[in-house]
Design an enzyme around this catalytic site. Structure first.
Site, PDB file in Angstrom:
ATOM      1  CE  LYS A 219      13.129 -10.976 -10.580  1.00 34.12           C
ATOM      2  NZ  LYS A 219      13.963 -10.754  -9.447  1.00 34.12           N
TER       3      LYS A 219
ATOM      4  CB  CYS B 151      -0.951   0.107   1.188  1.00 33.65           C
ATOM      5  SG  CYS B 151      -2.100  -1.256   1.302  1.00 33.65           S
TER       6      CYS B 151
ATOM      7  CE  LYS C 249      11.284  -2.706  -6.149  1.00 35.44           C
ATOM      8  NZ  LYS C 249      11.674  -4.020  -6.632  1.00 35.44           N
TER       9      LYS C 249
ATOM     10  CG  ASN D  37       1.620   0.626   4.227  1.00 35.65           C
ATOM     11  OD1 ASN D  37       1.334  -0.543   4.017  1.00 35.65           O
ATOM     12  ND2 ASN D  37       2.860   1.066   4.179  1.00 35.65           N
ATOM     13  N   GLY D  38      -0.548  -1.116   6.385  1.00 39.24           N
ATOM     14  CA  GLY D  38      -0.163  -2.005   7.483  1.00 39.24           C
ATOM     15  C   GLY D  38      -1.288  -2.960   7.796  1.00 39.24           C
TER      16      GLY D  38
ATOM     17  CG  HIS E 195      18.568 -36.651  -6.502  1.00 41.83           C
ATOM     18  ND1 HIS E 195      18.936 -37.938  -6.177  1.00 41.83           N
ATOM     19  CD2 HIS E 195      19.725 -35.965  -6.662  1.00 41.83           C
ATOM     20  CE1 HIS E 195      20.258 -38.020  -6.122  1.00 41.83           C
ATOM     21  NE2 HIS E 195      20.754 -36.827  -6.415  1.00 41.83           N
TER      22      HIS E 195
ATOM     23  CD  GLU F 202       9.348 -11.305  -9.402  1.00 41.20           C
ATOM     24  OE1 GLU F 202       8.745 -10.887  -8.422  1.00 41.20           O
ATOM     25  OE2 GLU F 202      10.588 -11.251  -9.504  1.00 41.20           O
TER      26      GLU F 202
ATOM     27  CD  GLU G  44      16.612 -12.892  -8.735  1.00 43.78           C
ATOM     28  OE1 GLU G  44      16.094 -13.458  -7.768  1.00 43.78           O
ATOM     29  OE2 GLU G  44      16.281 -11.750  -9.094  1.00 43.78           O
TER      30      GLU G  44
ATOM     31  CD1 TRP H 148      -0.232  -6.177  -3.265  1.00 41.84           C
ATOM     32  CD2 TRP H 148      -0.433  -6.795  -1.137  1.00 41.84           C
ATOM     33  NE1 TRP H 148       0.083  -7.511  -3.185  1.00 41.84           N
ATOM     34  CE2 TRP H 148      -0.036  -7.920  -1.894  1.00 41.84           C
ATOM     35  CE3 TRP H 148      -0.619  -6.948   0.244  1.00 41.84           C
ATOM     36  CZ2 TRP H 148       0.173  -9.170  -1.329  1.00 41.84           C
ATOM     37  CZ3 TRP H 148      -0.408  -8.200   0.799  1.00 41.84           C
ATOM     38  CH2 TRP H 148      -0.012  -9.283   0.022  1.00 41.84           C
TER      39      TRP H 148
ATOM     40  NE  ARG I 271       4.608   1.657  -0.086  1.00 39.97           N
ATOM     41  CZ  ARG I 271       5.607   1.347   0.707  1.00 39.97           C
ATOM     42  NH1 ARG I 271       6.842   1.519   0.312  1.00 39.97           N
ATOM     43  NH2 ARG I 271       5.387   0.872   1.916  1.00 39.97           N
TER      44      ARG I 271
END
Ligand code: F6R
Length: 617
Positions: A494, A2, A612, A99-100, A513, A497, A490, A73, A27
């Site tokens: 990428k 947020c 983010k 925000n929170g 395996h 997402e 990584e 968000w 955000r």
């Protein structure tokens, strides 16, 4: 998560708030809303992005010099118009942005419902503003006092700003756990202006004088004056900082997406992360934040690295670096697991906390836990003044500049650069590397920005061709060994997402395996197979994939012959010391995921469901 923005001053608040929300959209972008004193306290909000809100308001006369805005968000309640912020109190005379997460909101809500409050949304934030209103009405106190009393009973995290219909010249803000920056604008005669936001990006266009509100502080801006008190009503002196951030660094600068801009910025951002810290000619390597504590960190019986997502991947690279060069045992932990599993942390242990945003809730909680157990905390963060550096005993900034694209790119390479410097400094201090290797590593470090640039110049076209070939794949496998194993993780992160293609990263030898069962003629397998100590082994792994008709894309070292004959596609990258190879080998993988996502029509900078800065656990 947020983003919040607020303004009070002499400019028109609406355009300024909308612009600020756009800057903070990384955000969260589930919904957006604003509150203005526009012939009474009015809230306008809508599911979707800020531009959709803006479009819906384009014919309304929205004027006034004070207001709030929020980009969400979703945590409590699905993304829809009603759950969007701001929220009104029951008499509609107060509006809040938050925000929170208010953890005890359910109990408070029951209390308030019993007292006749009716809630429109499913959010915890609406409960908070009703609670504040309830206290104010029942205690007949000022709004400021009601906020203070309410926050004493709140469990959880918040950055809030409140606007009241009856106070056209007042904003009240508070924080605990979620970030809040106050920008102090220029005076215009007797009037002055203040900007409040989750980070400095909406503010920097107007002023670089800022105050970072601390946990448990309440700021009141009334009649052009800022005053800050702690939650116990004791005044505190605001510490005004001058930010060095430039406006250009938070704009796209001609690139189609922030992510692409940030990928292409890496020669510069890696250089910046080393600037003034490395000088091979003088045999000089220094991290200012480490210098004072070098004895302690170099003697640590153990280093524990905590982080999330991409920062955790940088931590895995650091594990290899610290163990190989400094010979200190290292454990790398997901911050979210570490914080809840009663880990063994002893006094003397050093915890390295890695975070781009410096606000990730899990990483912050891991730090607090480790601190309570006596560990020394070293933060490696990008955002100056954010919560993690402030919670750490010492640290080093990565200097990558603002990263706006939700998928982390330049932050990763800057983190690895700083962690590599740290490993070499520790090794030098402990005498675990020769002088010759020390100097060689400095030279190798200084050469990295140029090598990244070569990859960007030479491989972008090829990567686009590969992306076009595989853009419709449903799965990808990424395999690497040694230093390139975290790079495989990584690369896979990428891709998933931003393109929503399922991708897995594995150590190449682990393939047999289990994951080998997935390989058939439809499976693209990306090998990071540069010439290093596990080269022969990874060649065998490529053969195993070929034997099962998997389609091999290989990132190889320039001049590679053998793998070029085995792989369907190769991407050549320059030779580098194997310990620094992740800084180069990750680049084509960033480009590949970016190109595939663009070709699939995905929203690269704001992928679905993500934000983010993950300030909730
Ligand atoms: C991936 C990504 C996330 C972050 C993670 C940690 O591209 O951006 O996985 O790396 O949320 O964030 P920071 O580094 O801000 O703590």
């Amino acid at each position: 998560m947020c983003g919040i923005v607020a303004y009070t001053g002499y400019r028109e608040a609406y355009p300024l708030i909308i612009k600020g929300l756009k800057r903070l959209e990384y955000r969260g972008y589930d919904s957006a809303g604003i509150a203005l004193l526009n012939g009474g306290l009015r809230i306008y909000k809508k599911k979707g992005k800020v531009s959709e809100l803006e479009e819906s308001l384009k014919n309304l006369p929205l004027s006034g010099n004070i207001g709030l805005g929020h980009t969400r968000w979703a945590t409590h309640g699905e993304p829809n118009d009603v759950n969007a912020h701001p929220h009104y109190s029951s008499d509609r005379k107060l509006a809040i942005i938050h925000n929170g997460i208010i953890e005890n909101y359910d109990a408070l809500k029951k209390e308030l419902v019993n007292r006749g409050h009716v809630f429109l949304s499913e959010t915890d934030s609406e409960v908070l503003i009703h609670f504040i209103e309830d206290i104010q009405v029942n205690s007949q106190c000022s709004l400021e006092e009601a906020v203070r009393l309410a926050l004493h009973r709140i469990v959880g995290a918040y950055a809030i700003v409140i606007l009241a219909q009856d106070a056209s010249n007042q904003l009240i803000a508070a924080r605990k756990g979620s970030p809040l920056v106050i920008g102090i604008g220029k005076a215009n005669g007797p009037a002055s202006e203040y900007f409040l936001a989750s980070d400095a990006t909406p503010i920097i266009e107007y002023t670089n004088e800022v105050v970072y509100l601390k946990d448990h502080e309440i700021a009141v801006i009334r009649d052009h004056q800022l005053s800050i008190k702690n939650i116990d009503d004791v005044p505190t002196t605001p510490y005004v900082q001058t930010l060095a951030m430039e406006l250009e660094s938070i704009e796209k600068g001609g690139y189609e997406h922030f992510m692409l801009k940030e990928i292409f910025e890496q020669p510069r951002s890696v250089y910046d992360s080393m600037r003034g810290r490395v000088n091979s000619k003088q045999g000089y390597l220094l991290l200012g934040g480490l210098r004072e504590h070098l004895g302690r960190v170099a003697k640590a019986p153990r280093i524990i690295i905590v982080g999330c997502g991409t920062s955790w991947h940088a931590g895995l690279v650091a594990e290899y670096l610290f163990e190989e060069f400094a010979r200190i045992p290292v454990e790398v932990e997901y911050a979210s697991e570490f914080r809840y599993r009663n880990p063994v942390v002893n006094e003397g242990d050093v915890v390295v906390a890695i975070s781009q945003s410096g606000e990730t809730a899990d990483t912050l909680a891991a730090i607090e836990l480790a601190k309570a157990k006596g560990a020394f905390i070293f933060g490696v963060c990008n955002v100056v003044g954010s919560s993690i550096p402030r919670a750490s005993h010492a640290g080093a900034y990565t200097h990558a500049g603002p990263e706006i694209g939700v998928a982390s790119t330049k932050a990763f390479t800057a983190q690895v650069s700083v962690l590599a410097m740290m490993a070499i400094i520790l090794a030098n201090e402990r005498g675990t590397i020769s002088k010759g290797l020390f100097y060689q590593l400095l030279v190798e470090l200084e050469a990295i920005p140029d090598k990244i640039d070569q990859v960007l110049q030479r491989s972008t076209r090829k990567v686009q061709h590969i992306a076009n070939t595989f853009k419709d794949a449903s799965n990808f496998l990424y395999l690497g060994r040694g230093y390139n194993f975290p790079v495989a993780l990584e690369g896979a992160l990428k891709l998933k997402e931003i393109s929503y293609i399922h991708a897995e990263g594995y150590p190449a030898a682990e393939m047999k395996h289990g994951p080998i069962a997935l390989i058939d003629e439809a499976m693209p397998v990306v090998f990071i197979a540069t010439r290093d100590s596990s080269y022969e082994k990874i060649v065998s792994n490529i053969q195993e994939v070929r034997a099962r008709k998997g389609r091999v894309i290989a990132v190889v070292t320039e001049g590679e012959q053998l793998i070029s004959q085995m792989a369907e596609f190769v991407i050549e990258i320059p030779v580098a010391h194997e310990a620094l190879m992740p800084l180069i080998s990750v680049i084509p993988l960033q480009l590949l995921s970016y190109s595939i996502a663009v070709m699939r029509g995905c929203h690269v900078d704001q992928p679905r469901n993500l934000a983010k800065s993950v300030t909730v656990e």
